[in-house]
Scaffold this motif. Structure first.
Motif, short mmCIF file in Angstrom:
data_model
loop_
_atom_site.label_atom_id
_atom_site.label_comp_id
_atom_site.label_asym_id
_atom_site.label_seq_id
_atom_site.Cartn_x
_atom_site.Cartn_y
_atom_site.Cartn_z
N PRO A 178 0.80 -1.23 0.00
CA PRO A 178 0.00 0.00 0.00
C PRO A 178 0.84 1.30 0.00
O PRO A 178 0.55 2.21 -0.76
N ILE A 179 1.89 1.34 0.84
CA ILE A 179 2.69 2.58 0.92
C ILE A 179 3.38 2.85 -0.41
O ILE A 179 3.37 3.97 -0.91
N ARG A 180 3.95 1.80 -1.00
CA ARG A 180 4.63 1.97 -2.28
C ARG A 180 3.62 2.34 -3.37
O ARG A 180 3.89 3.16 -4.23
N ALA A 181 2.44 1.74 -3.31
CA ALA A 181 1.41 2.01 -4.32
C ALA A 181 1.03 3.50 -4.31
O ALA A 181 0.96 4.14 -5.35
N GLU A 182 0.82 4.03 -3.11
CA GLU A 182 0.47 5.46 -3.00
C GLU A 182 1.59 6.36 -3.50
O GLU A 182 1.36 7.35 -4.20
N LYS A 183 2.82 6.00 -3.13
CA LYS A 183 3.97 6.80 -3.55
C LYS A 183 4.11 6.78 -5.07
O LYS A 183 4.38 7.80 -5.70
N LEU A 184 3.90 5.61 -5.66
CA LEU A 184 4.00 5.46 -7.12
C LEU A 184 2.98 6.35 -7.83
O LEU A 184 3.30 6.99 -8.84
N VAL A 185 1.78 6.36 -7.32
CA VAL A 185 0.72 7.17 -7.93
C VAL A 185 1.11 8.65 -7.89
O VAL A 185 1.04 9.36 -8.90
N ARG A 186 1.56 9.10 -6.72
CA ARG A 186 1.95 10.52 -6.58
C ARG A 186 3.09 10.88 -7.54
O ARG A 186 3.08 11.91 -8.19
#
Length: 212
Positions: free
Chosen positions: A161-169
């Motif tokens: 989840p943390i990496r997913a959010e960072k990737l989107v940003r």
């Protein structure tokens, strides 16, 4: 081979650039024919070679960059532990060097992405490159980050989840970069992420409607 390695490390620590060249060539040969010998002193070897990347003598710098590529090809995931440091130094050369050094640095980053664990390459590129203030560094990091993402695939990328959010940003930020090629890589990332339900939801949550 063991004695050759010790000699190479001694040559690399000298102040004589010709000896440094000899040391780099020796490590390059060992990587191609006796890579198992390098594993017992991997940290030392990696540090010694990476240090020469920033040499003021461009011939030594170029040799060091090429040698790092050979280490990635020969040692593959054994080089995971060295990725953060190597990425930082290679990206530094992308904006701070003659064109042939920039090209070699980018090629070695590409070799790295192909050979180490994709998530390790991704983390290093996200931390050191894609938010860099220099336009050429962002472009180079975005190119190799996209390759690493494609190697992992949207389903695996959505798993943390943390990496997913960072990737989107980061993908949204890159898609609005001042450099058109960087924007292109950002859009490719967004298209890839949009194929996954979780990312589509994340995009709607974390990105203002006008950016979407």
């Amino acid at each position: 081979p063991q004695k050759l390695l010790l000699n190479a490390l001694v040559w690399l620590s000298s102040d004589n650039w010709e000896l440094k060249e000899k040391g780099l060539l020796t490590i390059k040969c060992l990587a191609n024919s006796h890579s198992e010998v390098l594993l017992c002193k991997l940290r030392e070897v990696s540090l010694a070679v990476t240090k020469e990347v920033t040499s003021l003598r461009s011939k030594v710098s170029h040799s060091a960059i090429i040698t790092l590529g050979d280490l990635f090809v020969a040692l593959k995931k054994d080089m995971d532990s060295e990725v953060d440091e190597v990425v930082q130094v290679l990206l530094q050369m992308v904006w701070n060097s003659p064109e042939f050094i920039q090209k070699a640095a980018s090629q070695t980053l590409g070799i790295m992405v192909e050979n180490v664990t994709p998530s390790r390459a991704m983390t290093a590129l996200m931390d050191s490159g894609v938010q860099h203030r220099h336009v050429l560094v962002r472009k180079c990091a975005a190119k190799h980050l996209l390759t690493a993402m494609e190697k992992m695939g949207a389903t695996k990328l959505a798993g943390t989840p943390i990496r997913a959010e960072k990737l989107v940003r980061l993908a949204v930020k890159l898609s609005q970069d001042c450099h058109k090629i960087t924007r292109y890589y950002g859009w490719k990332m967004l298209h890839m992420l949009m194929d996954h339900q979780k990312f589509e939801r994340l995009l709607k949550q974390s990105v203002p409607a006008h950016d979407l």
